[in-house]
Scaffold this motif. Sequence first.
Motif, short mmCIF file in Angstrom:
data_model
loop_
_atom_site.label_atom_id
_atom_site.label_comp_id
_atom_site.label_asym_id
_atom_site.label_seq_id
_atom_site.Cartn_x
_atom_site.Cartn_y
_atom_site.Cartn_z
N UNK A 50 0.81 -1.21 0.00
CA UNK A 50 0.00 0.00 0.00
C UNK A 50 0.85 1.27 0.00
N UNK A 51 2.03 1.18 -0.59
CA UNK A 51 2.89 2.33 -0.76
C UNK A 51 2.69 2.87 -2.16
N UNK A 66 6.47 16.39 -8.95
CA UNK A 66 5.62 16.87 -7.86
C UNK A 66 6.24 16.56 -6.50
N UNK A 67 6.82 15.38 -6.37
CA UNK A 67 7.48 15.01 -5.11
C UNK A 67 8.64 15.96 -4.81
N UNK A 123 0.23 14.18 -0.23
CA UNK A 123 1.10 15.17 0.38
C UNK A 123 2.14 14.46 1.23
N UNK A 124 3.39 14.69 0.93
CA UNK A 124 4.47 13.97 1.60
C UNK A 124 4.86 14.67 2.90
N UNK A 225 10.10 11.56 4.46
CA UNK A 225 9.61 10.58 5.43
C UNK A 225 8.59 9.63 4.83
N UNK A 226 7.76 10.12 3.93
CA UNK A 226 6.70 9.30 3.35
C UNK A 226 7.28 8.41 2.25
N UNK A 227 7.17 7.10 2.39
CA UNK A 227 7.75 6.23 1.35
C UNK A 227 6.91 6.22 0.08
N UNK A 228 7.58 6.07 -1.05
CA UNK A 228 6.91 5.84 -2.32
C UNK A 228 7.86 5.07 -3.21
#
Length: 236
Positions: A50-51, A66-67, A123-124, A225-228
């Motif tokens: 779910x990443x 965007x990231x 939003x990261x 911090x937010x994985x993708x």
Amino acid sequence: MKKPINVSSQGATLDTSRRNFLKLSGIGIAVAGLTLVGCDDDDFEYNDNKIFDLGMGDVGVLNYAYALEQLEADFYTKVVNNFYAGISNAEKEVLTDLYHHEIIHRDFFKAAITGATTNVLPTLEFQYPNVNFNDRSSVLATAKALEDTGVAAYNAAGKYITNPTYLVIAGKIVSVEARHASAIRDLINPLTAAFSGDDVVDPVTGLDVAKEPKDVIAAAGGFIKTPFTWKERGIN
């Protein structure tokens, strides 16, 4: 299914009353009413954990940009909300300009992708474990690293864009990012050749450095911090 993307500059945060040497040059206000070609909804996906995965083709590149723009916007927001000790008025002016530009870049990509699909990079969240926002050297060194990396990222990602409209927009944005990089380098080493140093501009070809997505994420990953993932480009 392809859908049009209608991008408007309404609500953009650029302070247009200020006439400074750094200008946005062709993005934000200039894209009012622009219609881009939509992307396929099924270009987006989540992996088994779910990443969020950035997606395939042009849509992956848009989410990638965007990231990076989210990161730069977040960094400069922190900078201008609490300027470092001893900052000069000229430095405030430059950093505030950069803040406005990055906010518009971030919001532009969000609007473009949202107009094409409901599956937009979230939003990261970011972290800055080694940055002292009250210290001039720490802030400017971080800004230099982010700007240089951002320019190199756009330079390499351009070849993966197939839609000519997206390519033109990316070219306009990277030209602004290069101005940012030069401005930061000049703040660190004023009145020197550092603004276009040999570490970023090849002295033989006269071309700027280009870095592949895997290298860019490796360099910027410590802030994110937010994985993708971006499986198409080997980022897992």
